[in-house]
Design a protein around this motif. Structure first.
Motif, PDB file in Angstrom:
ATOM      1  N   ILE A   1       3.298 -17.079   6.532  1.00  0.00           N
ATOM      2  CA  ILE A   1       2.346 -15.981   6.442  1.00  0.00           C
ATOM      3  C   ILE A   1       2.766 -14.888   7.407  1.00  0.00           C
ATOM      4  CG2 ILE A   1      -0.060 -15.294   6.787  1.00  0.00           C
ATOM      5  CD1 ILE A   1      -0.849 -18.158   6.095  1.00  0.00           C
ATOM      6  N   ASN A   2       2.888 -13.672   6.863  1.00  0.00           N
ATOM      7  CA  ASN A   2       3.209 -12.502   7.673  1.00  0.00           C
ATOM      8  C   ASN A   2       1.995 -11.575   7.648  1.00  0.00           C
ATOM      9  OD1 ASN A   2       4.113 -10.068   8.759  1.00  0.00           O
ATOM     10  ND2 ASN A   2       6.176 -10.321   7.939  1.00  0.00           N
ATOM     11  N   PRO A   3       1.207 -11.533   8.727  1.00  0.00           N
ATOM     12  CA  PRO A   3      -0.008 -10.718   8.710  1.00  0.00           C
ATOM     13  C   PRO A   3       0.273  -9.232   8.525  1.00  0.00           C
ATOM     14  CG  PRO A   3       0.474 -11.486  10.931  1.00  0.00           C
ATOM     15  CD  PRO A   3       1.410 -12.201  10.013  1.00  0.00           C
ATOM     16  N   VAL A   4       1.451  -8.777   9.010  1.00  0.00           N
ATOM     17  CA  VAL A   4       1.783  -7.357   8.858  1.00  0.00           C
ATOM     18  C   VAL A   4       2.008  -7.033   7.386  1.00  0.00           C
ATOM     19  CG1 VAL A   4       3.408  -5.554   9.478  1.00  0.00           C
ATOM     20  CG2 VAL A   4       2.767  -7.280  11.171  1.00  0.00           C
ATOM     21  N   SER A   5       2.753  -7.892   6.696  1.00  0.00           N
ATOM     22  CA  SER A   5       2.991  -7.668   5.276  1.00  0.00           C
ATOM     23  C   SER A   5       1.692  -7.757   4.491  1.00  0.00           C
ATOM     24  CB  SER A   5       3.989  -8.701   4.742  1.00  0.00           C
ATOM     25  OG  SER A   5       5.234  -8.569   5.389  1.00  0.00           O
ATOM     26  N   PHE A   6       0.849  -8.739   4.847  1.00  0.00           N
ATOM     27  CA  PHE A   6      -0.414  -8.898   4.137  1.00  0.00           C
ATOM     28  C   PHE A   6      -1.311  -7.689   4.359  1.00  0.00           C
ATOM     29  CE2 PHE A   6      -4.793 -10.611   3.850  1.00  0.00           C
ATOM     30  CZ  PHE A   6      -4.761 -11.005   2.521  1.00  0.00           C
ATOM     31  N   ALA A   7      -1.340  -7.192   5.606  1.00  0.00           N
ATOM     32  CA  ALA A   7      -2.134  -6.000   5.882  1.00  0.00           C
ATOM     33  C   ALA A   7      -1.604  -4.803   5.107  1.00  0.00           C
ATOM     34  CB  ALA A   7      -2.129  -5.713   7.384  1.00  0.00           C
ATOM     35  N   GLY A   8      -0.271  -4.714   4.985  1.00  0.00           N
ATOM     36  CA  GLY A   8       0.312  -3.628   4.197  1.00  0.00           C
ATOM     37  C   GLY A   8      -0.090  -3.715   2.733  1.00  0.00           C
ATOM     38  N   LEU A   9      -0.112  -4.917   2.200  1.00  0.00           N
ATOM     39  CA  LEU A   9      -0.544  -5.089   0.810  1.00  0.00           C
ATOM     40  C   LEU A   9      -1.995  -4.670   0.625  1.00  0.00           C
ATOM     41  CD1 LEU A   9       1.092  -8.556  -0.001  1.00  0.00           C
ATOM     42  CD2 LEU A   9       1.820  -6.305  -0.821  1.00  0.00           C
ATOM     43  N   LEU A  10      -2.855  -5.035   1.582  1.00  0.00           N
ATOM     44  CA  LEU A  10      -4.261  -4.646   1.480  1.00  0.00           C
ATOM     45  C   LEU A  10      -4.421  -3.132   1.561  1.00  0.00           C
ATOM     46  CD1 LEU A  10      -6.090  -7.317   3.685  1.00  0.00           C
ATOM     47  CD2 LEU A  10      -5.967  -7.192   1.197  1.00  0.00           C
ATOM     48  N   LEU A  11      -3.663  -2.513   2.468  1.00  0.00           N
ATOM     49  CA  LEU A  11      -3.751  -1.060   2.603  1.00  0.00           C
ATOM     50  C   LEU A  11      -3.276  -0.360   1.332  1.00  0.00           C
ATOM     51  CD1 LEU A  11      -2.474  -0.622   6.273  1.00  0.00           C
ATOM     52  CD2 LEU A  11      -4.801  -0.230   5.431  1.00  0.00           C
ATOM     53  N   ALA A  12      -2.158  -0.857   0.761  1.00  0.00           N
ATOM     54  CA  ALA A  12      -1.645  -0.256  -0.468  1.00  0.00           C
ATOM     55  C   ALA A  12      -2.630  -0.451  -1.615  1.00  0.00           C
ATOM     56  CB  ALA A  12      -0.289  -0.866  -0.822  1.00  0.00           C
ATOM     57  N   SER A  13      -3.243  -1.629  -1.675  1.00  0.00           N
ATOM     58  CA  SER A  13      -4.203  -1.894  -2.746  1.00  0.00           C
ATOM     59  C   SER A  13      -5.428  -1.009  -2.621  1.00  0.00           C
ATOM     60  CB  SER A  13      -4.627  -3.366  -2.713  1.00  0.00           C
ATOM     61  OG  SER A  13      -3.525  -4.214  -2.923  1.00  0.00           O
ATOM     62  N   SER A  14      -5.832  -0.709  -1.391  1.00  0.00           N
ATOM     63  CA  SER A  14      -7.019   0.117  -1.196  1.00  0.00           C
ATOM     64  C   SER A  14      -6.817   1.535  -1.702  1.00  0.00           C
ATOM     65  CB  SER A  14      -7.394   0.134   0.286  1.00  0.00           C
ATOM     66  OG  SER A  14      -6.385   0.782   1.055  1.00  0.00           O
ATOM     67  N   CYS A  15      -5.561   1.952  -1.838  1.00  0.00           N
ATOM     68  CA  CYS A  15      -5.304   3.287  -2.364  1.00  0.00           C
ATOM     69  C   CYS A  15      -5.630   3.371  -3.855  1.00  0.00           C
ATOM     70  CB  CYS A  15      -3.836   3.677  -2.141  1.00  0.00           C
ATOM     71  SG  CYS A  15      -3.390   3.868  -0.402  1.00  0.00           S
ATOM     72  N   ASN A  16      -5.547   2.248  -4.544  1.00  0.00           N
ATOM     73  CA  ASN A  16      -5.830   2.227  -5.980  1.00  0.00           C
ATOM     74  C   ASN A  16      -7.277   1.839  -6.287  1.00  0.00           C
ATOM     75  OD1 ASN A  16      -3.105   2.817  -6.579  1.00  0.00           O
ATOM     76  ND2 ASN A  16      -2.569   0.644  -6.356  1.00  0.00           N
ATOM     77  N   GLY A  17      -7.999   1.410  -5.285  1.00  0.00           N
ATOM     78  CA  GLY A  17      -9.395   1.029  -5.493  1.00  0.00           C
ATOM     79  C   GLY A  17      -9.971   0.531  -4.188  1.00  0.00           C
ATOM     80  N   ARG A  18     -11.075   1.101  -3.774  1.00  0.00           N
ATOM     81  CA  ARG A  18     -11.615   0.773  -2.453  1.00  0.00           C
ATOM     82  C   ARG A  18     -12.241  -0.602  -2.390  1.00  0.00           C
ATOM     83  NH1 ARG A  18     -17.166   2.073  -1.882  1.00  0.00           N
ATOM     84  NH2 ARG A  18     -18.126   2.845  -3.807  1.00  0.00           N
ATOM     85  N   HIS A  19     -12.431  -1.277  -3.536  1.00  0.00           N
ATOM     86  CA  HIS A  19     -13.064  -2.586  -3.529  1.00  0.00           C
ATOM     87  C   HIS A  19     -12.063  -3.737  -3.549  1.00  0.00           C
ATOM     88  CE1 HIS A  19     -16.856  -0.609  -4.058  1.00  0.00           C
ATOM     89  NE2 HIS A  19     -16.491  -0.079  -5.208  1.00  0.00           N
ATOM     90  N   ILE A  20     -10.782  -3.428  -3.784  1.00  0.00           N
ATOM     91  CA  ILE A  20      -9.790  -4.498  -3.898  1.00  0.00           C
ATOM     92  C   ILE A  20      -9.611  -5.225  -2.570  1.00  0.00           C
ATOM     93  CG2 ILE A  20      -7.365  -5.015  -4.340  1.00  0.00           C
ATOM     94  CD1 ILE A  20      -7.331  -2.756  -6.361  1.00  0.00           C
ATOM     95  N   ALA A  21      -9.478  -4.466  -1.486  1.00  0.00           N
ATOM     96  CA  ALA A  21      -9.284  -5.088  -0.177  1.00  0.00           C
ATOM     97  C   ALA A  21     -10.502  -5.933   0.212  1.00  0.00           C
ATOM     98  CB  ALA A  21      -9.022  -4.013   0.882  1.00  0.00           C
ATOM     99  N   ASP A  22     -11.703  -5.435  -0.099  1.00  0.00           N
ATOM    100  CA  ASP A  22     -12.909  -6.212   0.209  1.00  0.00           C
ATOM    101  C   ASP A  22     -12.908  -7.538  -0.530  1.00  0.00           C
ATOM    102  OD1 ASP A  22     -13.847  -4.253   1.866  1.00  0.00           O
ATOM    103  OD2 ASP A  22     -15.106  -3.297   0.348  1.00  0.00           O
ATOM    104  N   TYR A  23     -12.484  -7.500  -1.804  1.00  0.00           N
ATOM    105  CA  TYR A  23     -12.479  -8.732  -2.585  1.00  0.00           C
ATOM    106  C   TYR A  23     -11.432  -9.707  -2.056  1.00  0.00           C
ATOM    107  CZ  TYR A  23     -12.892 -11.759  -6.647  1.00  0.00           C
ATOM    108  OH  TYR A  23     -13.122 -12.832  -7.470  1.00  0.00           O
ATOM    109  N   MET A  24     -10.284  -9.198  -1.625  1.00  0.00           N
ATOM    110  CA  MET A  24      -9.245 -10.061  -1.075  1.00  0.00           C
ATOM    111  C   MET A  24      -9.730 -10.732   0.210  1.00  0.00           C
ATOM    112  SD  MET A  24      -6.592 -10.090  -3.036  1.00  0.00           S
ATOM    113  CE  MET A  24      -5.290 -10.650  -1.958  1.00  0.00           C
TER     114      MET A  24
END
Length: 341
Positions: free
Chosen positions: A247-270
């Motif tokens: 598990i790489n928390p930096v990569s995971f955080a980057g994925l959440l940030l990128a996902s939030s650009c396409n929808g503000r609810h995606i990161a919350d659901y993750m």
């Protein structure tokens, strides 16, 4: 192979340090004895010295000590009513308290500690199906908190760390702890790694964590090992060392940030999926007998996401997921603790 080195023993939290507990007991005894000496000195007229007829300060100290520790020798005796009442109502209880303090000290520092050491050695000897956590920093402590929240008994979690302060926090959670270096074979053998059900490695430094994984893997070839790394370049070395999950928390955080650009609810659901307190939760299990032959998307227990077969993962849209087989591992979304009834 039997090791000839001395085994490290698990410990649990003690209410007070040894020096503090002993100091409190000594101070209490001194306070009680000093109070009795002071009263006897100011009321020395109520005492009679049958040896020379004069009651000195040394006689008062002597009389007080033998009155508290023994029944007295009769060479110095209280002769007034006030002096006798003081000895009967005050000195006698002080004698009992002092004896209890001495007995309690012997129990705490000899009997109790010997018993506790034997008990913890027995727990350590019988460790099985436990979770080993190497490193109790921020990430390791959060992982333990989540495990306990998910219903894991804290007494089945063993923490290894080199920082006594961190181990004090782990002890407060009810976990077994070991002050040692998790990169050493002897340390992992002491926590019975060959009988553990899984291991979490969060040593704080990627190189140290990878070395812990390497050490653990050669001692327990089939043990599931999860590791957290901070640098993306270290993900491959961690897997090469034998980590089951990296598990790489930096990569995971980057994925959440990128996902939030396409929808503000995606990161919350993750985040909801990852937390035990969420309305939904990711779960992994073996396929049940009555589910064999069904499609992954037709599960009644939850929303099937992926099936693992022969070490490979297949999504719900893949042909392999259209008919589940015995022995398949299913990853699904199920209702969390805070899901609506």
């Amino acid at each position: 192979m039997r090791r000839t080195t001395t085994h490290a023993t698990l410990t649990r939290k003690s209410a007070l340090p040894v020096w503090a507990s002993l100091s409190l007991r000594v101070l209490l005894v001194l306070a009680l004895v000093s109070a009795a000496i002071a009263v006897h000195w100011f009321d020395r007229a109520g005492l009679r010295d049958n040896f020379d007829g004069e009651v000195s300060f040394a006689d008062v100290v002597y009389f007080t000590m033998i009155s508290i520790t023994t029944t007295g020798y009769g060479d110095i005796a209280p002769v007034t009513e006030r002096a006798r009442l003081f000895d009967a109502l005050i000195v006698t209880p002080i004698r009992i308290f002092v004896i209890l303090i001495f007995v309690g000290s012997a129990y705490n520092f000899i009997l109790k500690r010997t018993w506790e050491k034997w008990r913890m050695a027995r727990i350590q000897r019988d460790l099985t199906d436990h979770i080993i956590v190497a490193g109790f920093g921020k990430t390791g402590s959060e992982a333990v908190d989540e495990l306990i929240a998910r219903g894991r008994d804290a007494s089945t979690i063993v923490i290894i760390d080199g920082d006594p302060e961190r181990l004090e926090r782990a002890e407060a959670c009810g976990c077994n702890v070991l002050l040692a270096d998790a990169t050493r074979d002897a340390t992992l053998e002491d926590v019975k790694i060959e009988r553990a059900c899984s291991m979490i490695v969060a040593a704080g430094r990627d190189d140290t964590s990878i070395l812990v994984v390497l050490t653990a893997r050669h001692l327990a070839p089939d043990l599931p090992i999860s590791i957290i790394v901070k640098a993306e370049d270290n993900e491959f070395p961690a897997r090469a060392a034998g980590a089951t999950t990296v598990i790489n928390p930096v990569s995971f955080a980057g994925l959440l940030l990128a996902s939030s650009c396409n929808g503000r609810h995606i990161a919350d659901y993750m985040m909801d999926l990852a937390s035990f307190d969420g309305r939904v939760q990711l779960a992994e299990r073996r396929v049940a007998p009555h589910e064999v032959g069904k499609a992954l998307r037709d599960l009644e227990s939850g929303l099937g996401l992926r099936v693992y077969r022969g070490g490979k993962g297949y999504g719900w849209a893949d042909p392999e997921a259209k008919g589940l087989l015995a022995g398949d591992i299913i990853v699904e979304i199920v209702g969390g603790r805070n899901a609506p009834a």
